[in-house]
Write a protein that holds these residues in place. Sequence first.
Motif, PDB file in Angstrom:
ATOM      1  N   LEU A  28      14.987  -1.799  24.140  1.00 15.90           N
ATOM      2  CA  LEU A  28      13.713  -1.114  24.417  1.00 15.90           C
ATOM      3  C   LEU A  28      12.661  -1.468  23.376  1.00 15.90           C
ATOM      4  O   LEU A  28      11.513  -1.799  23.719  1.00 15.90           O
ATOM      5  CB  LEU A  28      13.948   0.395  24.448  1.00 15.90           C
ATOM      6  CG  LEU A  28      12.705   1.280  24.564  1.00 15.90           C
ATOM      7  CD1 LEU A  28      12.004   1.041  25.893  1.00 15.90           C
ATOM      8  CD2 LEU A  28      13.070   2.750  24.402  1.00 15.90           C
ATOM      9  N   TYR A  55      11.921  -2.477  34.029  1.00 10.72           N
ATOM     10  CA  TYR A  55      13.138  -2.612  33.209  1.00 10.72           C
ATOM     11  C   TYR A  55      12.983  -1.888  31.873  1.00 10.72           C
ATOM     12  O   TYR A  55      13.870  -1.148  31.439  1.00 10.72           O
ATOM     13  CB  TYR A  55      13.423  -4.099  33.007  1.00 10.72           C
ATOM     14  CG  TYR A  55      14.513  -4.421  32.012  1.00 10.72           C
ATOM     15  CD1 TYR A  55      15.736  -3.756  32.040  1.00 10.72           C
ATOM     16  CD2 TYR A  55      14.333  -5.400  31.042  1.00 10.72           C
ATOM     17  CE1 TYR A  55      16.738  -4.058  31.129  1.00 10.72           C
ATOM     18  CE2 TYR A  55      15.330  -5.707  30.131  1.00 10.72           C
ATOM     19  CZ  TYR A  55      16.525  -5.034  30.182  1.00 10.72           C
ATOM     20  OH  TYR A  55      17.513  -5.329  29.273  1.00 10.72           O
ATOM     21  N   THR A  56      11.831  -2.070  31.234  1.00 17.83           N
ATOM     22  CA  THR A  56      11.584  -1.400  29.956  1.00 17.83           C
ATOM     23  C   THR A  56      11.518   0.114  30.137  1.00 17.83           C
ATOM     24  O   THR A  56      12.039   0.873  29.309  1.00 17.83           O
ATOM     25  CB  THR A  56      10.262  -1.923  29.345  1.00 17.83           C
ATOM     26  OG1 THR A  56      10.326  -3.349  29.244  1.00 17.83           O
ATOM     27  CG2 THR A  56      10.028  -1.330  27.969  1.00 17.83           C
ATOM     28  N   GLN A  57      10.899   0.548  31.203  1.00 15.06           N
ATOM     29  CA  GLN A  57      10.808   1.987  31.471  1.00 15.06           C
ATOM     30  C   GLN A  57      12.187   2.595  31.713  1.00 15.06           C
ATOM     31  O   GLN A  57      12.487   3.697  31.233  1.00 15.06           O
ATOM     32  CB  GLN A  57       9.907   2.204  32.693  1.00 15.06           C
ATOM     33  CG  GLN A  57       9.504   3.645  32.930  1.00 15.06           C
ATOM     34  CD  GLN A  57       8.553   3.770  34.110  1.00 15.06           C
ATOM     35  OE1 GLN A  57       8.334   2.811  34.847  1.00 15.06           O
ATOM     36  NE2 GLN A  57       7.987   4.937  34.289  1.00 15.06           N
ATOM     37  N   ASN A  67      11.478  -5.008  23.934  1.00 13.18           N
ATOM     38  CA  ASN A  67      10.667  -5.229  25.131  1.00 13.18           C
ATOM     39  C   ASN A  67       9.257  -4.673  24.992  1.00 13.18           C
ATOM     40  O   ASN A  67       8.317  -5.198  25.606  1.00 13.18           O
ATOM     41  CB  ASN A  67      11.354  -4.607  26.348  1.00 13.18           C
ATOM     42  CG  ASN A  67      12.563  -5.397  26.778  1.00 13.18           C
ATOM     43  OD1 ASN A  67      12.957  -6.353  26.120  1.00 13.18           O
ATOM     44  ND2 ASN A  67      13.171  -4.994  27.875  1.00 13.18           N
ATOM     45  N   ILE A  68       9.103  -3.607  24.207  1.00 11.76           N
ATOM     46  CA  ILE A  68       7.755  -3.078  23.974  1.00 11.76           C
ATOM     47  C   ILE A  68       6.885  -4.152  23.305  1.00 11.76           C
ATOM     48  O   ILE A  68       5.711  -4.324  23.649  1.00 11.76           O
ATOM     49  CB  ILE A  68       7.833  -1.805  23.104  1.00 11.76           C
ATOM     50  CG1 ILE A  68       8.451  -0.651  23.910  1.00 11.76           C
ATOM     51  CG2 ILE A  68       6.451  -1.394  22.605  1.00 11.76           C
ATOM     52  CD1 ILE A  68       8.736   0.586  23.094  1.00 11.76           C
ATOM     53  N   MET A  97      15.191 -12.327  29.196  1.00  7.18           N
ATOM     54  CA  MET A  97      15.395 -10.938  29.604  1.00  7.18           C
ATOM     55  C   MET A  97      16.728 -10.745  30.335  1.00  7.18           C
ATOM     56  O   MET A  97      17.378  -9.712  30.186  1.00  7.18           O
ATOM     57  CB  MET A  97      14.235 -10.495  30.513  1.00  7.18           C
ATOM     58  CG  MET A  97      12.919 -10.317  29.795  1.00  7.18           C
ATOM     59  SD  MET A  97      12.977  -8.960  28.592  1.00  7.18           S
ATOM     60  CE  MET A  97      13.068  -9.877  27.061  1.00  7.18           C
TER      61      MET A  97
END
Length: 968
Positions: A738, A336-338, A741-742, A716
């Motif tokens: 983003l 998801y983050t990617q 989430n990192i 999330m």
Amino acid sequence: MRVNKKYSCLPAEEKGIHIINIRAIEDIGYDQHESTLLNSLSKNPDADCKYGLYFRDGKRKVDYILVYHYKKSSAGRTLARRPQQNDASVRSSRQDQPLPGKGVQLEMGDPEPHMDYHEDDKRFRREEYEGNLVEAGLELERDEDTKIHGIGFVKIHAPWNVLCREAEFLKLKMPTKKMYQINQTHGLLKKINSVIQKITEPIQPKVAEHKPQTVKRLSYPFSREKQHLFDLSDKDSFFDSKTRSTIVYEILKRTTCTKAKYSMGITSLLANGVYSAAYPLHDGDYEGENVEPNDRKLLCEEWASYGVFYKYQPIDLVRKYFGEKIGLYFAWLGVYTQMLIPASIVGIIVFLYGCATVDENIPSMEMCDQRNNITMCPLCDKTCSYWKMSSACATARASHLFDNPATVFFSVFMALWAATFMEHWKRKQMRLNYRWDLTGFEEEEDHPRAEYEAKVLEKSLRKEHKHKEKHRYFPEETANKWRQRTDKEKLTWKDRFPAYLTNFVGIIFMVGLTFAIVFGVIIYRISTAAALAISSTPSGRSSVRVTVTATAVIINLVVIIILDEVYGCIARWLTQIEVPKTDKNFEERLIFKAFLLKFVNAYTPIFYVAFFKGRFVGRPGDYVYIFHSFRMEECAPGGCLMELCIQLSIIMLGKQLIQNNLFEIGIPKMKKFIRYLKLKRRRSLDHEEHMKKKQRYEVDYNLEPFAGLTPEYMEMIIQFGFVTLFVASFPLAPLFALLNNIIEIRLDAKKFVTELRRPVAVRAKDIGIWYNILRGIGKLAVIINAFVISFTSDFIPRLVYLYMYSENGTMHGFVNHTLSSFNVSDFQAGTAPNDPLDLGYEVQICRYKDYREPPWSENKYDISKDFWAVLAARLAFVIVFQNLVMFMSEFVDWIIPDIPKDISQQIHKEKVLMVEVFMREEQGKLQMLETWKDKDKRKGENCNNHSPRLSRSRSGSLSSCHSYPLDV
């Protein structure tokens, strides 16, 4: 692993029987004391057991820990205390003996200590349960000689034969000796992959599990009959710590304690307070100079550190340590983050496009032009005066940043992005299933929950009591039939009907409460705007709208954060009173209720601004009022999209910053600090004891219990809604998601590795109900974005004006086209401004945003035909946009296969290889049998050629020869 729960015992109608009554879902309500050391037996008594990771003999590894509370007698003796010995070695050897679960040992001649009924009952249950564990093959060792007064530990070890037996029962796939080559890419793809590997090498974690593999071991469900297929050269490492703890936990759930006439597994014993905690041990320490290398330390360095935020996650190592269910969560979070990276880039481009074209936007330039001299009607009755449209110039220019043609493209892009993300995750999930040997795994029905068993017992006892009252004298055979029938008792919908009714009423009440709070904030906005209009200076009146919007959003944010916690507890309670049968049913029902309440709580204020604000205002001289005094809110001249953007950004960022990060970091740090203060106070009392190293199980006992993955997924999923549902109004939402989430990945990793007890590894092949929720949000996002573009933004009115009403094919005159005129003499009595000359001149005609006939028309103030033309265009756009994007999403879903081609080939290859292995084995057996048959034939012929005396003397050996092939 399910969270422990508080329970209380209520006496049943039959003496000696206790029914479990649920109070909450949290951990058992005992005060956790600071851990202390075992009494020293020698210079370094824990050298062999590696400070609690092994039994006292230093050979048997601790696979699981049971913790219980006990009360010491007045003489200082405990319930299960062993006789004191002067010789330390004798004491150590007694401690190494398995627990038989028998009676209490006391010194000869000592009076039996007085115990209350409940403590005595718990002790008897523990003794019986531990005795049953020993009968099941487990080896136990007790430790009550700790400095944590009143807390005892039972260490559990599963020997090799038990591990093999349970691995066969659980159908655990284990690697065999057979290895095969993984299909490699060739030609151009191979060169591209090698280049990508070299480029991404600095961001790869330095763990062995993450390295690309060219060969793979063939896996097969473990079988004791086919042990020769598996590599058993190192039996100690064949079953890793995760698998061992899973096996022991299955035995703990299955083993029963039948005291008080009903069976209790470990979940029921935890619920009833017989044991206060049960958990597997961490592999060791994660920090320190002399710490031995272990998986926990490696995870801390390569995964749970903010310094490696730019690296990929070592998902295989996470799965190896925490199990498949937690591994899948972090894999999904990583995917998801990617996927947020391309969405963030496109969102930034769309925002920059708005910034670059703001000076070329004709409608905002017209609104800012002082020469137009457009006088607007008052925003409230009496206290508000007439105002110039040019005073809203800043708002109009800012609205263009988020309300331009590029946002339509971005909405379409994000809908396709959501569909691509779901397909990408399905493919990634299949790769992980293949890599983790889960391709043939099917979830089996779980054990019934403790609460369900207790409710069924209560129901059967109630029926039995009624039956006894009805038939006081009946034959023994009838009684036996009745008992067999009550053993098969289960809960029906009639038993759960009061709980279902409570659920329905409770959810309706909570949703109504959310709406009431939003309505209260609306009243605050209206009254505050009127108050600021009176007190503000002429220059400050232009910022009244921004001030009111910002403060109202902050109030909404605080209320959302508070209600989130409240709704989480209420959803758990509502699920609990339903008494679901299994943990899986409980989790799915809890997720559905919590998501429904939190979804309504988070998005209701945003839905109001997007679709209801400014829609039911009325017109000057005929406004819609609340409580006969407050007028409904109007949108700004530039539209409500700017206010929607402010609402969405503050709630999203504030929720992530405060609730997701600050709470997750701050609360554990505060708990750690409190434990540190307690430890410091204890050290002042006994410095020498606390300077010694703690046992592993004592250190882990002081960690927080694992509360499940539901809170992690929930935050999330709500964020995914912010990213997709209203993305047309806030293109920077993916960027902020983003960045969050990192941090979130490393924050969750640090929490799992350093601050939580090690959870029991649970096998899972997917993320369960969360995938369906994600798909539902993706479908809903298409519809909502279509309505946002069509009804909230000015995109459609601009298109209609450009192609139907514009004289020169440009947007000049658009602002004037969207404004209607009103004669101030038509104001209702008492609603005209108190200061009509506030602008320095007398106003006769004021303007307001609507499509209505002018006052000099025959049908003055009626809805004009322009309104119907715009409405028809808006509805047409919604239909076209929704169907087009849905079709494109389904096309993406269809064109991308769920299972990657190389993975399907590898799975087929594994099946073929496994068939070959068994075919060779069968051929070898047949050849061996034929060889033995030939030998037996020859021996039989030799025996027949000899004398009868010889044949009789060799009859025993001959029969043994014939029986030998059967043994083989």
